[in-house]
Design a protein around this motif. Structure first.
Motif, PDB file in Angstrom:
ATOM      1  N   LEU A   1       0.816  -1.219   0.000  1.00  0.00           N
ATOM      2  CA  LEU A   1       0.000   0.000   0.000  1.00  0.00           C
ATOM      3  C   LEU A   1       0.848   1.268   0.000  1.00  0.00           C
ATOM      4  O   LEU A   1       0.452   2.293  -0.570  1.00  0.00           O
ATOM      5  N   LEU A   2       2.021   1.208   0.620  1.00  0.00           N
ATOM      6  CA  LEU A   2       2.882   2.398   0.706  1.00  0.00           C
ATOM      7  C   LEU A   2       3.428   2.818  -0.655  1.00  0.00           C
ATOM      8  O   LEU A   2       3.912   3.935  -0.816  1.00  0.00           O
ATOM      9  N   GLN A   3       3.351   1.941  -1.646  1.00  0.00           N
ATOM     10  CA  GLN A   3       3.852   2.285  -2.980  1.00  0.00           C
ATOM     11  C   GLN A   3       2.900   3.218  -3.733  1.00  0.00           C
ATOM     12  O   GLN A   3       3.257   3.757  -4.775  1.00  0.00           O
ATOM     13  N   HIS A   4       1.682   3.397  -3.208  1.00  0.00           N
ATOM     14  CA  HIS A   4       0.685   4.258  -3.858  1.00  0.00           C
ATOM     15  C   HIS A   4       0.599   5.562  -3.064  1.00  0.00           C
ATOM     16  O   HIS A   4       0.200   5.564  -1.898  1.00  0.00           O
ATOM     17  N   SER A   5       0.961   6.674  -3.694  1.00  0.00           N
ATOM     18  CA  SER A   5       1.076   7.940  -2.949  1.00  0.00           C
ATOM     19  C   SER A   5      -0.262   8.380  -2.355  1.00  0.00           C
ATOM     20  O   SER A   5      -0.307   8.949  -1.259  1.00  0.00           O
ATOM     21  N   GLY A   6      -1.363   8.103  -3.076  1.00  0.00           N
ATOM     22  CA  GLY A   6      -2.669   8.506  -2.566  1.00  0.00           C
ATOM     23  C   GLY A   6      -3.069   7.749  -1.318  1.00  0.00           C
ATOM     24  O   GLY A   6      -3.723   8.302  -0.423  1.00  0.00           O
ATOM     25  N   VAL A   7      -2.673   6.474  -1.229  1.00  0.00           N
ATOM     26  CA  VAL A   7      -2.959   5.671  -0.042  1.00  0.00           C
ATOM     27  C   VAL A   7      -1.948   5.965   1.064  1.00  0.00           C
ATOM     28  O   VAL A   7      -2.294   6.049   2.240  1.00  0.00           O
ATOM     29  N   ALA A   8      -0.682   6.137   0.669  1.00  0.00           N
ATOM     30  CA  ALA A   8       0.397   6.293   1.660  1.00  0.00           C
ATOM     31  C   ALA A   8       0.157   7.461   2.604  1.00  0.00           C
ATOM     32  O   ALA A   8       0.528   7.389   3.786  1.00  0.00           O
ATOM     33  N   LYS A   9      -0.505   8.515   2.128  1.00  0.00           N
ATOM     34  CA  LYS A   9      -0.728   9.679   3.007  1.00  0.00           C
ATOM     35  C   LYS A   9      -1.714   9.363   4.130  1.00  0.00           C
ATOM     36  O   LYS A   9      -1.821  10.124   5.095  1.00  0.00           O
ATOM     37  N   HIS A  10      -2.433   8.237   4.006  1.00  0.00           N
ATOM     38  CA  HIS A  10      -3.366   7.820   5.062  1.00  0.00           C
ATOM     39  C   HIS A  10      -2.749   6.798   6.017  1.00  0.00           C
ATOM     40  O   HIS A  10      -3.422   6.333   6.937  1.00  0.00           O
ATOM     41  N   ILE A  11      -1.481   6.414   5.795  1.00  0.00           N
ATOM     42  CA  ILE A  11      -0.837   5.378   6.609  1.00  0.00           C
ATOM     43  C   ILE A  11       0.063   6.029   7.649  1.00  0.00           C
ATOM     44  O   ILE A  11       0.934   6.825   7.298  1.00  0.00           O
ATOM     45  N   PRO A  12      -0.132   5.718   8.939  1.00  0.00           N
ATOM     46  CA  PRO A  12       0.741   6.291   9.961  1.00  0.00           C
ATOM     47  C   PRO A  12       2.187   5.834   9.765  1.00  0.00           C
ATOM     48  O   PRO A  12       2.441   4.793   9.137  1.00  0.00           O
ATOM     49  N   ALA A  13       3.133   6.593  10.304  1.00  0.00           N
ATOM     50  CA  ALA A  13       4.543   6.192  10.266  1.00  0.00           C
ATOM     51  C   ALA A  13       4.694   4.827  10.937  1.00  0.00           C
ATOM     52  O   ALA A  13       4.056   4.565  11.967  1.00  0.00           O
ATOM     53  N   MET A  14       5.532   3.962  10.363  1.00  0.00           N
ATOM     54  CA  MET A  14       5.681   2.603  10.881  1.00  0.00           C
ATOM     55  C   MET A  14       7.142   2.178  10.849  1.00  0.00           C
ATOM     56  O   MET A  14       7.898   2.597   9.976  1.00  0.00           O
ATOM     57  N   ARG A  15       7.500   1.340  11.801  1.00  0.00           N
ATOM     58  CA  ARG A  15       8.813   0.683  11.792  1.00  0.00           C
ATOM     59  C   ARG A  15       8.648  -0.708  12.390  1.00  0.00           C
ATOM     60  O   ARG A  15       7.702  -0.955  13.138  1.00  0.00           O
ATOM     61  N   ARG A  16       9.597  -1.584  12.096  1.00  0.00           N
ATOM     62  CA  ARG A  16       9.633  -2.869  12.800  1.00  0.00           C
ATOM     63  C   ARG A  16      10.101  -2.613  14.224  1.00  0.00           C
ATOM     64  O   ARG A  16      10.871  -1.688  14.480  1.00  0.00           O
ATOM     65  N   TYR A  17       9.645  -3.460  15.138  1.00  0.00           N
ATOM     66  CA  TYR A  17       9.998  -3.264  16.543  1.00  0.00           C
ATOM     67  C   TYR A  17      11.467  -3.592  16.807  1.00  0.00           C
ATOM     68  O   TYR A  17      11.964  -4.647  16.436  1.00  0.00           O
ATOM     69  N   SER A  18      12.122  -2.633  17.439  1.00  0.00           N
ATOM     70  CA  SER A  18      13.419  -2.844  18.083  1.00  0.00           C
ATOM     71  C   SER A  18      13.498  -1.765  19.147  1.00  0.00           C
ATOM     72  O   SER A  18      12.753  -0.768  19.108  1.00  0.00           O
TER      73      SER A  18
END
Length: 217
Positions: free
Chosen positions: A14-31
């Motif tokens: 989903l992050l590859q689509h700019s229109g969708v990506a703006k609705h996705i909160p910042a994310m990282r793998r847990y460490s």
């Protein structure tokens, strides 16, 4: 019917689509390093298993003075970094976690509310099966129905948190993002036949997508 268990894999698509990506909160793998960085950047962070568990191991983590507050089934105050990491380790039980930017959700009677949009493939077309609100049980921040959340009609929930004139646009945004996501995910994972999208709306009215389920309840 195909199932895709990894939340991380679905968001990568989903992050590859700019229109969708703006609705996705910042994310990282847990460490520990990624958690520290995100706690510096955001007021709170949500940690969740990469492979879902119905909300049971989802944690909300925030700074509190020189220590931290950790919300899971209840609220626990921890007084230093090592104690926080140990508490997270006990809850996650070696499951891989992802970290998500915390979003201040709109509330009804002080209880957070989010939304589930369900789509099912019928023949060659995808149909919207439901748009519902989910109200957290008093004292919890997760809204999962299996954790005691209450289901509301989607429009009813939006109407209780925003002026009536905005209800249609909020629903339309969630449905539109869901349809775009469905197109992207079906291209990557042929054979999926049912999708459930979890959305939240923050106090400023921004629509966020928190999760995608290929076997929604």
């Amino acid at each position: 019917m195909r199932r895709v268990a990894s939340k991380w894999s679905k968001f990568a698509v989903l992050l590859q689509h700019s229109g969708v990506a703006k609705h996705i909160p910042a994310m990282r793998r847990y460490s520990a390093e990624n958690l520290a960085a995100m706690l510096r950047q955001f007021q709170f962070v949500v940690a969740k298993p990469i492979v879902g568990t119905g909300g049971s191991r989802v944690m909300k983590i925030q700074r509190a003075g020189s220590g931290f507050m950790l919300h899971n089934a209840g609220t626990k105050r921890v007084y230093n970094w090592n104690e926080l990491l140990q508490a997270i380790h006990r809850i996650r039980q070696n499951r891989p976690l992802m970290l998500q930017q915390g979003i201040h959700l709109t509330t009804i009677d002080g209880r957070p509310v989010d939304y589930r949009v369900k789509l099912a493939k019928v023949g060659r077309t995808w149909e919207i099966r439901a748009v519902v609100g989910r109200l957290a049980r008093p004292g919890l921040f997760v809204t999962n129905l299996c954790q005691g959340g209450t289901q509301l009609k989607g429009r009813h929930a939006v109407r209780r948190t925003f002026p009536a004139a905005l209800v249609k646009s909020k629903i339309d945004t969630m449905v539109g993002v869901s349809r775009t996501c469905t197109m992207l995910l079906e291209a990557k994972y042929p054979g999926i036949g049912m999708l459930g999208y979890d959305f939240g709306i923050d106090n400023r009215g921004t629509v966020w997508i928190f999760e995608v389920n290929t076997r929604p309840h």
